[in-house]
Every structure is written in C-alpha cells, then in structure tokens.
Design a protein around this motif. Structure first.
Motif, PDB file in Angstrom:
ATOM      1  N   GLN A 109      60.230  27.884  71.612  1.00 31.31           N
ATOM      2  CA  GLN A 109      59.848  26.619  72.239  1.00 31.31           C
ATOM      3  C   GLN A 109      60.361  26.475  73.676  1.00 31.31           C
ATOM      4  OE1 GLN A 109      61.136  24.399  68.424  1.00 31.31           O
ATOM      5  NE2 GLN A 109      59.543  23.083  69.283  1.00 31.31           N
TER       6      GLN A 109
ATOM      7  N   HIS B  27      63.629  30.905  63.587  1.00 25.88           N
ATOM      8  CA  HIS B  27      62.937  29.644  63.858  1.00 25.88           C
ATOM      9  C   HIS B  27      61.456  29.975  64.105  1.00 25.88           C
ATOM     10  CE1 HIS B  27      63.849  25.258  65.092  1.00 25.88           C
ATOM     11  NE2 HIS B  27      62.530  25.360  65.081  1.00 25.88           N
TER      12      HIS B  27
ATOM     13  N   ASN C  20      65.185  28.170  59.634  1.00 31.35           N
ATOM     14  CA  ASN C  20      64.831  26.799  59.969  1.00 31.35           C
ATOM     15  C   ASN C  20      63.620  26.365  59.137  1.00 31.35           C
ATOM     16  OD1 ASN C  20      64.987  24.348  61.742  1.00 31.35           O
ATOM     17  ND2 ASN C  20      62.864  24.944  62.124  1.00 31.35           N
ATOM     18  N   GLU C  21      63.801  25.360  58.290  1.00 31.30           N
ATOM     19  CA  GLU C  21      62.681  24.684  57.615  1.00 31.30           C
ATOM     20  C   GLU C  21      61.690  25.641  56.968  1.00 31.30           C
ATOM     21  OE1 GLU C  21      60.759  21.937  60.244  1.00 31.30           O
ATOM     22  OE2 GLU C  21      62.550  20.732  60.505  1.00 31.30           O
TER      23      GLU C  21
ATOM     24  N   THR D 189      58.316  24.178  56.192  1.00 34.90           N
ATOM     25  CA  THR D 189      57.320  23.995  57.259  1.00 34.90           C
ATOM     26  C   THR D 189      56.541  25.279  57.512  1.00 34.90           C
ATOM     27  OG1 THR D 189      58.688  22.296  58.275  1.00 34.90           O
ATOM     28  CG2 THR D 189      56.974  23.268  59.640  1.00 34.90           C
TER      29      THR D 189
ATOM     30  N   TYR E 278      63.729  13.474  60.194  1.00 37.66           N
ATOM     31  CA  TYR E 278      62.928  12.762  61.197  1.00 37.66           C
ATOM     32  C   TYR E 278      62.347  11.458  60.676  1.00 37.66           C
ATOM     33  CZ  TYR E 278      63.071  16.858  64.230  1.00 37.66           C
ATOM     34  OH  TYR E 278      63.494  17.869  65.050  1.00 37.66           O
TER      35      TYR E 278
ATOM     36  N   TRP F 159      52.918  12.294  62.602  1.00 36.15           N
ATOM     37  CA  TRP F 159      53.578  12.408  61.300  1.00 36.15           C
ATOM     38  C   TRP F 159      54.911  11.651  61.261  1.00 36.15           C
ATOM     39  CZ3 TRP F 159      58.323  14.695  62.053  1.00 36.15           C
ATOM     40  CH2 TRP F 159      58.471  15.441  63.237  1.00 36.15           C
TER      41      TRP F 159
ATOM     42  N   GLU G  50      68.894  18.700  62.941  1.00 38.20           N
ATOM     43  CA  GLU G  50      67.875  18.129  63.822  1.00 38.20           C
ATOM     44  C   GLU G  50      67.680  16.671  63.457  1.00 38.20           C
ATOM     45  OE1 GLU G  50      64.060  20.151  64.079  1.00 38.20           O
ATOM     46  OE2 GLU G  50      65.038  22.103  64.141  1.00 38.20           O
TER      47      GLU G  50
ATOM     48  N   TRP H  60      67.714  16.671  68.362  1.00 38.59           N
ATOM     49  CA  TRP H  60      66.537  17.431  68.786  1.00 38.59           C
ATOM     50  C   TRP H  60      65.764  16.576  69.760  1.00 38.59           C
ATOM     51  CZ3 TRP H  60      65.107  22.427  67.965  1.00 38.59           C
ATOM     52  CH2 TRP H  60      63.856  22.778  68.496  1.00 38.59           C
TER      53      TRP H  60
ATOM     54  N   GLU I 183      55.865  22.158  71.790  1.00 42.58           N
ATOM     55  CA  GLU I 183      55.946  21.489  70.495  1.00 42.58           C
ATOM     56  C   GLU I 183      54.885  22.045  69.534  1.00 42.58           C
ATOM     57  OE1 GLU I 183      58.245  19.722  69.130  1.00 42.58           O
ATOM     58  OE2 GLU I 183      57.011  19.187  67.422  1.00 42.58           O
ATOM     59  N   TRP I 184      54.942  23.390  69.330  1.00 48.66           N
ATOM     60  CA  TRP I 184      54.074  24.082  68.377  1.00 48.66           C
ATOM     61  C   TRP I 184      52.603  23.699  68.577  1.00 48.66           C
ATOM     62  CZ3 TRP I 184      57.081  27.859  67.203  1.00 48.66           C
ATOM     63  CH2 TRP I 184      58.452  27.644  67.035  1.00 48.66           C
TER      64      TRP I 184
ATOM     65  N   PHE J 141      60.094  15.768  72.942  1.00 49.24           N
ATOM     66  CA  PHE J 141      61.250  15.359  72.128  1.00 49.24           C
ATOM     67  C   PHE J 141      62.558  15.412  72.915  1.00 49.24           C
ATOM     68  CE2 PHE J 141      60.360  14.700  67.567  1.00 49.24           C
ATOM     69  CZ  PHE J 141      59.011  15.016  67.521  1.00 49.24           C
TER      70      PHE J 141
END
Ligand code: GBH
Length: 506
Positions: A26, A128, A175-176, A179, A325, A366, A394, A444, A451-452, A460
C-alpha cells in the motif's frame, strides 16, 4: 523531579504500546526496483476494472525512497512504534528460497536501522496479502490453494527471522486471513480475483457472481497451517536467542441483534463473531475450528485439522491481534446459502429492524462508526481465550467526502479525530473496567495510501499524501490530536481518565 513523576499511576501504563501502521504494497511503490519480483497484486491491479479508476500501486506513496520523511513525521508526533510489512517478493523475487535478492534484504536492513535509531520500534507483518506471482499458475492448485505454499511461507519467514530478528522483536505472521481468503477467493474483489469454482475465473471478469464458499475455507486452512509452522520455526530456532514475540492479527467487528426482541438474532451475534474472530482464534487457542462453524458449514467444505496440524496450531501465539473498524446488525435467517455469511444462517446490515443506523457511514461503504463494538469484541476475546494479551493492530477510518476535498480542507479531519478519540476511550474502559489485557494500539494509517480495490479514492491516513503534487506529506489534524492524546494517557494521573476531545485539538 523524576521521583515525583513516578509517584502516581498514569491512565494507561507507561509501557503501553502506541503506534501507527502501514503495509508494504500500500505504501512502498518501487514495484520493479532493485530486483523486486511481481506479486499477485501487481498482476491483479492491471486487470481492467479491478481497481477504481484503474489505478495501481506501482508508485503508491513511494515509501521505498521517502521513508526518512515518514520517520520524521512519527518523531514529530511522538509515535514510537510502527507496524509495517515486508514485501515477500522484494527479498524472494520468485518465492524461491534459493534465489535471495540481497538488495531487498539491504532495503529492510536500512529501514529497520533508520527506525531504531529514531527511537521507533518496528512491528513486522510477514504477510499483508502480496503473495509471489510465481505461485500463481492459474490453476485451482496454485496460490494459497496449493498446500505447498505452507512450506514456501515457512522458508520466507525463516529468512526474515534470521535476517532481521536481532532488531525486530514483534512478528505478525498474517494480516486478516479472512479478508484475503474471502475477498480474494470467494467474491474475487481482491487478488488473485478468484470466484471459483463456479465460474473458475482469475481476473478476467469483475465481481463474477461466483460466490463460492469452497475455496475461502481451503485458503484459510493453508494460511493457518502456515502461521503455525512459522511460529514453530521461530520458537525452535530464534525465540530464545532473539527474545521476541509472535502472533497474527484477525479482523473482526462485533455485532448487534437486528431485532432485540428476537432471541435468534441474539444467537446470530455469537455465530457471526465465531465466523470472523474464532475462525482464526480457536485454531490458535484450541487447535480446532469453532463449533459454531463445524456445525453449520455443510458439504465437507470446511477442512479439519489432523493430530499433527492441530498440535502445531494449538498455543501458536504469544499475543492475540485484532483489527477493528466497524460492527453490524445481524439477523438470523435460518436459510442456508452459499456465501460465508449465510453459512452461519445470518445476514448483516448497518440498519436494524426499526431502520436505525448503527453509526455514521465513513467514506468506505463497508464502514459504519460504532466505537462500543471495540469494547464488546475485546471482552469477547478475553472470555473465550482465557484472558490473553491483546494488541489492536489496526483501527482507523476514512472521512465522508474526504477524498474529493482539496488538501487544505482535507487536513481538517474532524470525523477521524472523533473516531480515534472515541475508540481509544472505549479501549481505556476495556482495560480499566473490564480488565482486558490490551497491551497496544496501532492507528491505521500513518499515511494515506493505496486502498486496495478503492485505489487512492479512499484515505485512511493521519498524514495527507498529495497525489497531484509530488506525493508531499502533511500531517492532518487527527495526527496532532492522536499525538496529544497518547501523551496525555501515558502521563496524566489515573483519576483524570475521562478527558474531552477538545483538550487535544489545538
Ligand atoms: C484493513 O482491512 C486492511 O488490513 C488494510 O490493509 C486496509 O487498508 C484497511 O482495512 C482499510 O480498508 O469492499 O465490500 O468487499 C479491514 C477489513 C475487510 C474491510 C474487507 C474491507 C472489503 C469490503 N476489510 N472489506 S468490500
């Protein structure tokens, strides 16, 4: 003077870890510099329609060349910990351990040294989401679908521990997982863009509509075993001499019943948290998947651990990580479906049965602001896992309309200031009143960044990055607020634990 300072307890302990966070893909850019190999996101971002405005992270924030400036920003703000990730293909361009890119190792050596000499501790995520493209041969036996990737990840992790572990004392393996497993393989919105086997696509089509919930479970299973193996490697070969700690981070909101008077909606709350946090928390703590999942995921789609993988996973953490989040209302439907939410027989929504919104919308579609959910999910983790050390790796927000504002207006990010303040205050209550062992908080993000799938159209950062003007960095109001807030919480006496935000907005 020193004595009198030490005489009272501060709101949070002096050794509480305050930080900010980024991820390699990122921010780094420099995608083809000094021998870096391609990762699945380099490939995915070039598929038309995948990223908003077809933007790419080829340059991103150019952190690769400009990290000294970003270190200065952290020094200005008194932020003494940075969570960042290593780009796998910068050090192993083809993912092959016999082909080490020394220039990549040198880059991270310089970066970690620069951080440490500035008094900033690096907290390093190994994965990540930027998997080597070399593992993608576009069959259903490639990327994380291939069980061999477990050993590749272990080789990579081992190299990182060996090369950097004398200075890096905190490792986050993954990471996640939820996701990248779900968005990458269930609906195809993240790399590798897979929505199979329904339409068996890799990148070709947007959205896909495949919604298979077969592959996300396989991917997550392999990622979990990879985590377990890397932790074992760290413990067997490095931990004693290097003296660091290792864990993973899991994204999870909490949930609120859609209809408070329906007991089934209350049950859906537990099921939904099991499907997000416990999917990865239970294997680490107990060596098995949560009962809430095994009893609901039909058709043999959820793999299981055998005796050896179960033993590998069980206890494979020194701390538990949480990325928080947002939270959602959840409603029990009883109807089995194909997507992963419906495996739990629930739907989720930011609106409840009476049409009330759980909290204001951020710029990200989201994300609704619901600070109390942070305290709730922390309490849930404490209870389920017998009071582990927890790090919030985060927490952060995009402000409504922010991305279309000119820089001078975007710097005044009141929405983000309130978000951060309210979440930190919930965390303080969690520590002081619920006695949850939260040991650190990472905001974060340090910088606006790629941002993907949203490209640069959602921000952010607590630092503004001007994409139209040579990537100049300017600290936003939220950055100064965060700086004042953390200073206060580590120095103010415990009895002044309920400040108002206005005292930090100067
Ligand atoms: C984090 O994920 C990531 O770790 C971080 O890299 C990222 O920059 C940050 O969020 C902010 O987004 O578009 O409807 O498919 C947070 C959890 C899970 C939130 C996936 C976005 C995609 C929703 N993310 N989700 S959708």
């Amino acid at each position: 003077i020193l004595l009198s300072v030490a005489c009272y307890a501060s709101v949070l302990p002096k050794d509480f870890t305050w930080g900010s966070a980024t991820a390699a893909f990122q921010v780094e850019g420099a995608w083809n510099i000094s021998g870096r190999g391609p990762c699945i996101w380099d490939y995915f971002q070039n598929c038309p329609g995948r990223i908003a405005l077809n933007q790419t992270a080829e340059v991103a924030d150019d952190f690769y060349h400009r990290y000294s400036q970003d270190i200065q920003i952290m020094q200005t703000l008194g932020i003494k910990n940075l969570r960042l990730s290593i780009s796998w293909t910068r050090i192993l361009p083809t993912g092959d351990i016999n082909n080490i890119n020394q220039a990549g190792i040198d880059f991270y050596n310089q970066l970690f040294n620069a951080l440490i000499s500035a008094g900033i501790q690096p907290w390093v995520t190994l994965f990540h989401w930027d998997l080597p493209q070399a593992y993608n041969n576009f069959t259903n036996q490639s990327t994380w679908l291939n069980p061999d990737v477990v050993h590749k990840f272990n080789d990579y992790a081992d190299l990182c521990f060996k090369s950097f572990g004398d200075r890096v004392k905190h490792w986050i393996t993954m990471n996640e997982i939820q996701t990248f497993a779900w968005i990458g393989y269930g609906v195809g919105g993240h790399a590798p863009g897979r929505c199979s086997p329904d339409i068996n696509s890799w990148c070709q089509s947007v959205g896909g509509g495949g919604n298979s919930s077969t592959e996300p479970y396989i991917v997550a299973h392999h990622a979990l075993i990879s985590h377990g193996l890397a932790v074992q490697t760290y413990r067997n070969k490095y931990q004693k001499t290097q003296g660091g700690k290792i864990g993973m981070t899991i994204n999870s909101g909490y949930a609120v019943p859609w209809n408070v008077s329906d007991p089934e909606d209350h049950k859906a709350v537990d099921v939904s948290v099991a499907f997000s946090y416990a999917w990865f928390g239970d294997p680490q703590a107990f060596g098995q998947y949560p009962e809430e999942m095994t009893s609901r995921i039909t058709g043999g789609r959820l793999p299981s651990f055998n005796a050896s993988t179960s033993a590998l996973l069980k206890g494979s953490y020194d701390f538990m990580g949480l990325n928080y989040y947002t939270s959602q209302y959840v409603h029990y439907t009883g109807i089995p479906g194909t997507d992963f939410g419906n495996d739990g027989r629930f739907t989720s929504s930011p609106y409840n049965a009476s049409g009330n919104l759980i909290g204001p919308f951020a710029e990200s579609t989201w994300l609704n602001v619901y600070p109390k959910g942070l305290r709730d999910v922390l309490k849930w983790i404490k209870k389920r896992y017998n009071d582990p050390d927890i790090y919030i790796f985060e927490n952060g927000v995009s402000c409504p309309g922010e991305s279309s504002l000119p820089e001078n207006l975007a710097l005044n990010d009141t929405f983000r200031m309130n978000y951060v303040f309210d979440h930190v205050m919930e965390m303080v209550d969690s520590v002081l009143d619920d006695h949850v062992k939260v040991k650190g908080y990472f905001l974060w993000s340090l910088l606006d960044n790629f941002e993907w799938a949203d490209g640069y159209n959602v921000r952010f950062g607590i630092t503004y990055v001007n994409y139209n003007n040579n990537l100049t960095r300017t600290i936003k109001d939220s950055g100064y607020m965060y700086s004042n807030l953390i200073q206060y919480l580590r120095t103010a006496p415990a009895e002044s634990r309920r400040p108002t935000i206005s005292s930090f907005m100067d």
